[in-house]
Write a protein that holds these residues in place. Sequence first.
Motif, PDB file in Angstrom:
ATOM      1  N   GLU A   8     -65.115  19.230 -14.937  1.00 40.70           N
ATOM      2  CA  GLU A   8     -66.213  18.828 -14.678  1.00 40.70           C
ATOM      3  C   GLU A   8     -67.767  19.516 -15.206  1.00 40.70           C
ATOM      4  OE1 GLU A   8     -64.213  19.082 -12.173  1.00 40.70           O
ATOM      5  OE2 GLU A   8     -64.280  18.224 -10.677  1.00 40.70           O
ATOM      6  N   ARG A  39     -58.366  21.783  -2.501  1.00 42.91           N
ATOM      7  CA  ARG A  39     -58.750  22.108  -3.584  1.00 42.91           C
ATOM      8  C   ARG A  39     -59.329  23.997  -4.086  1.00 42.91           C
ATOM      9  NH1 ARG A  39     -61.632  18.007  -2.423  1.00 42.91           N
ATOM     10  NH2 ARG A  39     -63.492  19.293  -1.590  1.00 42.91           N
ATOM     11  N   ARG A  79     -60.356  25.835 -16.267  1.00 41.93           N
ATOM     12  CA  ARG A  79     -60.116  25.451 -16.595  1.00 41.93           C
ATOM     13  C   ARG A  79     -59.455  24.540 -15.460  1.00 41.93           C
ATOM     14  NH1 ARG A  79     -56.188  28.279 -15.864  1.00 41.93           N
ATOM     15  NH2 ARG A  79     -55.420  28.406 -14.802  1.00 41.93           N
ATOM     16  N   GLU A  80     -60.339  24.814 -13.851  1.00 41.48           N
ATOM     17  CA  GLU A  80     -60.409  24.940 -12.833  1.00 41.48           C
ATOM     18  C   GLU A  80     -60.823  23.562 -12.917  1.00 41.48           C
ATOM     19  OE1 GLU A  80     -58.205  28.134 -12.715  1.00 41.48           O
ATOM     20  OE2 GLU A  80     -59.644  27.836 -13.477  1.00 41.48           O
ATOM     21  N   PHE A  81     -62.023  23.666 -13.346  1.00 38.54           N
ATOM     22  CA  PHE A  81     -63.293  22.921 -13.331  1.00 38.54           C
ATOM     23  C   PHE A  81     -63.490  22.276 -14.095  1.00 38.54           C
ATOM     24  CE2 PHE A  81     -68.031  22.357 -11.820  1.00 38.54           C
ATOM     25  CZ  PHE A  81     -67.408  21.215 -10.973  1.00 38.54           C
ATOM     26  N   TYR A  90     -60.651  25.252  -8.043  1.00 41.58           N
ATOM     27  CA  TYR A  90     -61.546  24.162  -7.452  1.00 41.58           C
ATOM     28  C   TYR A  90     -62.878  24.975  -6.962  1.00 41.58           C
ATOM     29  CZ  TYR A  90     -64.373  20.064  -7.794  1.00 41.58           C
ATOM     30  OH  TYR A  90     -64.880  19.344  -8.343  1.00 41.58           O
ATOM     31  N   ASP A  99     -66.796  18.625   2.901  1.00 37.91           N
ATOM     32  CA  ASP A  99     -65.825  19.582   2.610  1.00 37.91           C
ATOM     33  C   ASP A  99     -65.692  19.984   4.749  1.00 37.91           C
ATOM     34  OD1 ASP A  99     -64.969  19.445   0.954  1.00 37.91           O
ATOM     35  OD2 ASP A  99     -65.901  20.874  -0.116  1.00 37.91           O
ATOM     36  N   TRP A 128     -70.881  26.840  -4.141  1.00 35.90           N
ATOM     37  CA  TRP A 128     -69.981  27.893  -5.104  1.00 35.90           C
ATOM     38  C   TRP A 128     -68.717  28.525  -4.380  1.00 35.90           C
ATOM     39  CZ3 TRP A 128     -69.127  25.484  -8.855  1.00 35.90           C
ATOM     40  CH2 TRP A 128     -70.719  24.705  -9.831  1.00 35.90           C
ATOM     41  N   GLU A 153     -70.657  29.045 -13.134  1.00 35.10           N
ATOM     42  CA  GLU A 153     -68.954  28.549 -12.916  1.00 35.10           C
ATOM     43  C   GLU A 153     -67.806  28.435 -13.911  1.00 35.10           C
ATOM     44  OE1 GLU A 153     -70.271  24.550 -14.122  1.00 35.10           O
ATOM     45  OE2 GLU A 153     -71.096  26.265 -13.674  1.00 35.10           O
TER      46      GLU A 153
END
Length: 427
Positions: free
Chosen positions: A414, A13, A410-412, A18, A25, A71, A114
């Motif tokens: 959510e 990720r 774009r990568e997140f 991400y 993790d 983050w 973010e």
Amino acid sequence: MEKMIVKAQAARRLRAGYPLLTAADFLTKIDFSEEKFLTELSKKDFVQFFDEKKKFLGTGYLSKQNKGVGWLLSRENRAIDALFYAEKFAQAKALRQPFFADDKANAFRLFNGEGDGLGGLTVDFYAGFAVFSWYNEFIYAQSQEILIAFLEIFPEILGIYEKIRFDRVQTDSVAISSSCPRSLGAKAPSPFGNSVKNNGDHIWGEKAPEPLIVKENGVNYATYLDDGLMTGIFLDQKNVRATLVNGLATEKRLLNMFSYTGAFSVAAAVGGASQTTSVDLAKRSLDKTREQFFVNGIAPESQKIYVMDVFSYFNYAKKKQLSYDIIVLDPPSFARNGKKTFSVAKNYGELVEASVDILAGNGILIASTNAANVSREKFRQSIEQALRKKQVKFDIFQEENLPADFHVAREFPEGDYLKVLFIKIKK
């Protein structure tokens, strides 16, 4: 700098960009519930993340917050310092040039966490003033350097306010000296004051007038930057308010539930609504909503404003055989009224069902939520299920999410938490 190893799935990720890290993790278990650990964590440095083969993944930080535990900030092996922050602010400013050029609006999001490359921080623009929102202890501890970098990129800012949106381990407050250096190479003054501040504070430059009148879609809104966590308007709903201003509400009766300061109602009234009704349980909503009409030259007494529980109002309206052409439902994610609780995840369908009972034929329901724990699909399903239960025909003819100033990476995906459906209902 701290070094931590993440599991294979998390590594994939992070390589894909991400940015959010969770406690699951890491190979080493991290207990973010321990107060001692939180206190120590707030003093720690940035973290370099590696995969299980000890390959470098990026640099970021860890800190307890409302989502995840930290983050990723950069996939490069570089320092996270004033120059890094300045680069992020410069990129964000370039993206917002169309909003600075809009003569019908002077309130929008300058920096979206973010989405703009720095999770844990947002900055909003209110007619020349900046409002910083800090979402965790660690990023707040970097605030002196962040604020100096911000002023290097935004020298035109008149004054700065901050909102603390996390439970603080330490209570020292951060403020910029009135002689804050504008050069990133200058030595910063000591940031820490001796007093404990509230969750909303003026920290640098001029103080905004109260109220501070801002514009959006050509409509005036009275805002207060030094009055707790809220300012009087939710900037993420500008596209919905634009739809009301630009004709959807013309000659229609609008009911605004969970109305807060009545922003949807004012937008509808400016857009030609024949009548607006605002309902909110908070007592202060009455004067706040009246003020919003007043600053737009609309007599507050010409509109209807009720301080009461929304479900009680649904019952009242049904009993009195009242009906509305448009109903706006924008509840908080969770609310409590005495022993009764409401959550979007469990109870939104009840609001939809109650709305159908007092909606005029071919009426419009504007269903909205900012609940991050409810997916777009689940939200839509709960609404459709409620409408089928009421045995009505319906057409979802418009959808809205976050406006462009709330830039989403774009990568997140959510990060695009706002979900709004415009639904025409045939009874």
